[in-house]
Design a protein around this motif. Structure first.
Motif, mmCIF file in Angstrom:
data_model
loop_
_atom_site.group_PDB
_atom_site.id
_atom_site.type_symbol
_atom_site.label_atom_id
_atom_site.label_comp_id
_atom_site.label_asym_id
_atom_site.label_seq_id
_atom_site.Cartn_x
_atom_site.Cartn_y
_atom_site.Cartn_z
ATOM 1 N N ASN A 534 0.820 -1.218 0.000
ATOM 2 C CA ASN A 534 0.000 0.000 0.000
ATOM 3 C C ASN A 534 0.852 1.264 0.000
ATOM 4 N N ASP A 535 2.101 1.084 -0.368
ATOM 5 C CA ASP A 535 3.039 2.195 -0.523
ATOM 6 C C ASP A 535 3.372 2.908 0.777
ATOM 7 N N LYS A 536 3.227 2.214 1.889
ATOM 8 C CA LYS A 536 3.651 2.772 3.168
ATOM 9 C C LYS A 536 3.903 1.623 4.137
ATOM 10 N N ILE A 537 4.683 1.959 5.165
ATOM 11 C CA ILE A 537 4.979 0.943 6.175
ATOM 12 C C ILE A 537 4.089 1.209 7.379
ATOM 13 N N ASP A 538 3.272 0.196 7.710
ATOM 14 C CA ASP A 538 2.325 0.362 8.816
ATOM 15 C C ASP A 538 2.280 -0.925 9.650
ATOM 16 N N ALA A 539 1.387 -0.930 10.649
ATOM 17 C CA ALA A 539 1.290 -2.079 11.568
ATOM 18 C C ALA A 539 0.910 -3.366 10.833
ATOM 19 N N ARG A 540 0.132 -3.226 9.777
ATOM 20 C CA ARG A 540 -0.288 -4.428 9.048
ATOM 21 C C ARG A 540 0.907 -5.092 8.381
ATOM 22 N N ASP A 541 1.881 -4.279 7.913
ATOM 23 C CA ASP A 541 3.085 -4.863 7.302
ATOM 24 C C ASP A 541 3.823 -5.726 8.308
ATOM 25 N N TYR A 542 3.980 -5.171 9.524
ATOM 26 C CA TYR A 542 4.690 -5.921 10.560
ATOM 27 C C TYR A 542 3.963 -7.222 10.886
ATOM 28 N N LEU A 543 2.631 -7.152 11.058
ATOM 29 C CA LEU A 543 1.850 -8.350 11.425
ATOM 30 C C LEU A 543 1.923 -9.419 10.335
ATOM 31 N N LEU A 544 1.800 -8.990 9.066
ATOM 32 C CA LEU A 544 1.865 -9.960 7.967
ATOM 33 C C LEU A 544 3.232 -10.604 7.879
ATOM 34 N N LEU A 545 4.315 -9.801 8.096
ATOM 35 C CA LEU A 545 5.667 -10.361 8.034
ATOM 36 C C LEU A 545 5.883 -11.356 9.173
ATOM 37 N N LYS A 546 5.348 -11.009 10.348
ATOM 38 C CA LYS A 546 5.473 -11.928 11.489
ATOM 39 C C LYS A 546 4.748 -13.250 11.213
ATOM 40 N N ARG A 547 3.539 -13.175 10.650
ATOM 41 C CA ARG A 547 2.764 -14.403 10.337
ATOM 42 C C ARG A 547 3.451 -15.199 9.246
ATOM 43 N N ALA A 548 4.099 -14.499 8.287
ATOM 44 C CA ALA A 548 4.834 -15.205 7.241
ATOM 45 C C ALA A 548 6.006 -15.971 7.836
ATOM 46 N N TYR A 549 6.667 -15.327 8.802
ATOM 47 C CA TYR A 549 7.808 -15.997 9.454
ATOM 48 C C TYR A 549 7.331 -17.254 10.186
ATOM 49 N N PHE A 550 6.144 -17.184 10.863
ATOM 50 C CA PHE A 550 5.626 -18.346 11.609
ATOM 51 C C PHE A 550 4.834 -19.320 10.723
ATOM 52 N N GLY A 551 4.763 -19.056 9.445
ATOM 53 C CA GLY A 551 4.136 -20.001 8.514
ATOM 54 C C GLY A 551 2.633 -19.956 8.462
ATOM 55 N N THR A 552 1.979 -18.927 8.974
ATOM 56 C CA THR A 552 0.518 -18.833 8.934
ATOM 57 C C THR A 552 0.041 -17.865 7.865
ATOM 58 N N TYR A 553 0.967 -17.364 7.032
ATOM 59 C CA TYR A 553 0.581 -16.437 5.974
ATOM 60 C C TYR A 553 1.562 -16.599 4.827
ATOM 61 N N THR A 554 1.042 -16.562 3.623
ATOM 62 C CA THR A 554 1.879 -16.674 2.423
ATOM 63 C C THR A 554 2.042 -15.287 1.821
ATOM 64 N N LEU A 555 3.315 -14.867 1.650
ATOM 65 C CA LEU A 555 3.581 -13.530 1.127
ATOM 66 C C LEU A 555 3.107 -13.395 -0.312
ATOM 67 N N THR A 556 2.518 -12.244 -0.593
ATOM 68 C CA THR A 556 2.109 -11.941 -1.966
ATOM 69 C C THR A 556 3.015 -10.864 -2.589
ATOM 70 N N CYS A 557 3.897 -10.293 -1.756
ATOM 71 C CA CYS A 557 4.810 -9.272 -2.256
ATOM 72 C C CYS A 557 6.100 -9.913 -2.754
ATOM 73 N N ALA A 558 7.003 -9.113 -3.328
ATOM 74 C CA ALA A 558 8.311 -9.626 -3.734
ATOM 75 C C ALA A 558 9.074 -10.054 -2.497
ATOM 76 N N PRO A 559 9.806 -11.162 -2.531
ATOM 77 C CA PRO A 559 10.562 -11.625 -1.342
ATOM 78 C C PRO A 559 11.528 -10.566 -0.841
ATOM 79 N N GLU A 560 12.094 -9.794 -1.778
ATOM 80 C CA GLU A 560 13.057 -8.775 -1.359
ATOM 81 C C GLU A 560 12.409 -7.726 -0.455
ATOM 82 N N ALA A 561 11.104 -7.469 -0.622
ATOM 83 C CA ALA A 561 10.426 -6.479 0.211
ATOM 84 C C ALA A 561 10.353 -6.920 1.654
#
Length: 589
Positions: A534-561
């Motif tokens: 969404n072109d900004k860094i917010d709380a949702r970015d952190y939560l999604l990255l945390k869930r991706a790390y724990f395997g409960t969410y699949t990233l839809t962004c570029a891995p480099e992001a």
């Protein structure tokens, strides 16, 4: 029991008498006939009384002998016995009027009886006698009289049993075409235009018993779903509707024991009426055939005399009924009919005055008294437990109703309960599964199947607990800042090399052609740390990255992001740095 005893003594000394009577002769066909008499046998009306009793009460029928006389016959005699017994039974029930059995040549042959005789060695008489003897005709009649005395109530024993034949002859052979076996019919049961050579019965008479039994049982079936008391009332009403009192017969021309009395009640013939015996026996029969809810209810027949006012006492038969309250009540169906003193119910389950040893009485406009005869008191006694002791109060008919306490139930059904403890409106439980307690995160729920009528719990089962799930819009719980990596120690400054001695100026080479400028790499289409794009860094970015790390969410962004620290993988440091970047304590490079 008197009938059975006399039958036994008579049948033991029963003897057969044979008289041959030629019947007729033609040129090509010879016909003959003979009768076998059965003297001194029991009276037809008395046999009919026993037959009618057995038809009305088949459960009490007994056999006079332990074994069948049929067992004494040979195989040929048994064939004739079975055929004759079938015909006799049909006639007794009124299903057939034909008192003659005709056995054709083919049937005789199938029985193993010869129908062809040499003319050189036989006469017509000897040929037919041979066939009759092989069939044991005399013994078969003995056996039928022994085994089926009641079914032969219509049989004129004095005239007897007839047997006949038809033969034809050729130059060398005598052929039996058929044999006949006939039963003479006694006067009361003879058919119209009776012919002794082809005897028939009056099926209206012979069928009266079966018809009456069928009609009586239909009344029991008609009222089977009523209460016990209501059944008794309906039985009385049906009897009074079906017949009227026969005043002519009451003058003395009919004695107790006449089988036609109960038959006339149920024959649906308005011209046949009865005296008190018919009323009381018909009422008892309907009671005997009923399946009362309360097993205490029993009906009895008693005899004695009745007297109304100062008139003459007369012989009478009436009923006593033991009701569900254990008391005995007077029931006089005869005097409950229309035009009698009890037509409005005064003699039906009513209380009486008096005593068993003197008389019981009820006061109408005059006193109606009942006195038991010696046969009745001798049979039932006069003790305090005797059924002859009658209630002094009217029967109190209790109408069952729910007691007002709602539904009672057990594991299979629900019902209302009357104050008399009778179950009412009983029916099986029926229900559907419904959620009683919804499942929660970490806590199981409960589903129940309850009866739609009484709410009885038929069954239940657990609902699995829900799995926990972090909603994206929830405020994140702040993890503590990670310990920053220590600043690296700078390498020491290198010692500079001494200035070299300059070489002489070379002759310059010609200017080279310059290489073209390289095309710059395109700018990346992602921002490191912008996980949701969404072109900004917010709380949702952190939560999604945390869930991706724990395997409960699949990233839809570029891995480099998501690789915040640029080490080529997504690890805990990435989401910790992203969290600090969100809170302004770290700058993503």
């Amino acid at each position: 029991m008197k009938i059975i005893g006399k039958l036994l003594s008579l049948l033991i000394c029963f003897a057969m008498m044979i008289t041959f009577i030629p019947f007729g002769v033609s040129a090509n066909e010879d016909i003959g006939y003979e009768y076998t008499s059965a003297p001194d046998f029991y009276d037809s009306e008395e046999l009919f009384a026993a037959y009618a009793e057995r038809e009305f009460y088949p459960e009490y029928a007994i056999s006079l002998w332990g074994t069948s006389a049929r067992d004494k016959l040979n195989s040929y005699g048994k064939k004739l016995y079975d055929a004759l017994k079938t015909q006799v039974t049909l006639v007794a029930k009124g299903s057939s009027a034909d008192a003659t059995l005709k056995v054709e040549k083919n049937t005789l042959t199938s029985w193993g009886v010869s129908t062809s005789y040499s003319k050189s060695n036989n006469t017509i008489e000897s040929a037919t006698t041979s066939a009759f003897d092989k069939l044991q005709t005399e013994l078969v009649l003995d056996a039928l009289m022994h085994d089926c005395p009641y079914e032969l109530y219509w049989f004129d024993k004095m005239t007897g049993f007839g047997r006949g034949y038809s033969t034809s002859s050729s130059s060398s052979t005598i052929t039996i075409n058929y044999l006949t076996f006939s039963f003479a019919v006694t006067g009361a049961f003879k058919g119209n235009g009776y012919n002794p050579n082809s005897p028939t019965t009056n099926t209206t008479k012979t069928g009266a018993t079966s018809t009456a039994v069928t009609n009586a049982n239909a009344i029991v079936e008609k009222y089977k779903n009523l209460s016990d008391y209501e059944k008794l009332v309906k039985y009385k009403e049906e009897i009074c509707e079906l017949v009227s009192y026969d005043n002519q017969a009451a003058s003395g021309s009919i004695s107790y024991g006449d089988p036609w009395q109960m038959i006339y009640v149920f024959d649906k013939n308005t011209s046949t009426n009865v005296v008190c015996e018919g009323y009381s026996k018909a009422f008892k029969y309907l009671c005997d055939k009923s399946n009362f809810t309360n097993s205490k209810i029993l009906c009895y027949i008693v005899t004695g005399t009745t007297q109304y006012g100062t008139g003459n006492a007369g012989g009478h038969m009436w009923n006593i009924v033991t009701m569900d309250d254990g008391k005995n009540y007077l029931v006089d169906v005869t005097n409950s009919d229309s035009g009698t003193v009890g037509q409005n119910g005064g003699l039906f389950l009513e209380g009486v005055n008096g005593s068993v040893t003197s008389s019981y009485y009820i006061n109408f406009s005059k006193k109606l008294s009942y006195v038991y005869d010696s046969n009745t008191t001798g049979l039932w006694g006069t003790s305090s437990s005797s059924i002859l002791r009658l209630s002094t109060t009217d029967y109190n008919y209790h109408v069952c109703a729910p007691d007002g306490n709602g539904w009672y139930y057990n594991s299979t059904s629900h019902y209302h309960l009357c104050s008399c403890n009778k179950e009412l409106d009983k029916d099986a439980h029926v229900g559907e599964w419904k959620v009683a307690t919804p499942a929660q995160i970490g806590a199981a729920g409960l589903s129940e199947k309850r009866c739609n009528v009484c709410n009885y719990l038929i069954d239940s089962k657990s609902i699995p607990a829900l799995e926990p799930e972090v909603e994206p819009d929830d405020e994140p719980t702040l993890d503590p800042d990670p310990t920053p990596d220590p600043e690296p120690t700078p390498d020491p400054e290198p010692t500079p090399d001494p200035e070299p001695t300059p070489d002489p100026e070379p002759t310059p080479d010609p200017e080279p052609t310059p290489d073209p400028e390289p095309t710059p790499d395109p700018e990346p289409d992602y921002t490191v740390g912008d996980i949701n794009g969404n072109d900004k860094i917010d709380a949702r970015d952190y939560l999604l990255l945390k869930r991706a790390y724990f395997g409960t969410y699949t990233l839809t962004c570029a891995p480099e992001a998501a690789d915040v620290n640029g080490n080529g993988k997504i690890d805990a440091r990435d989401y910790l740095l992203l969290k600090r970047a969100y809170f302004g304590t770290y700058t993503i490079k």
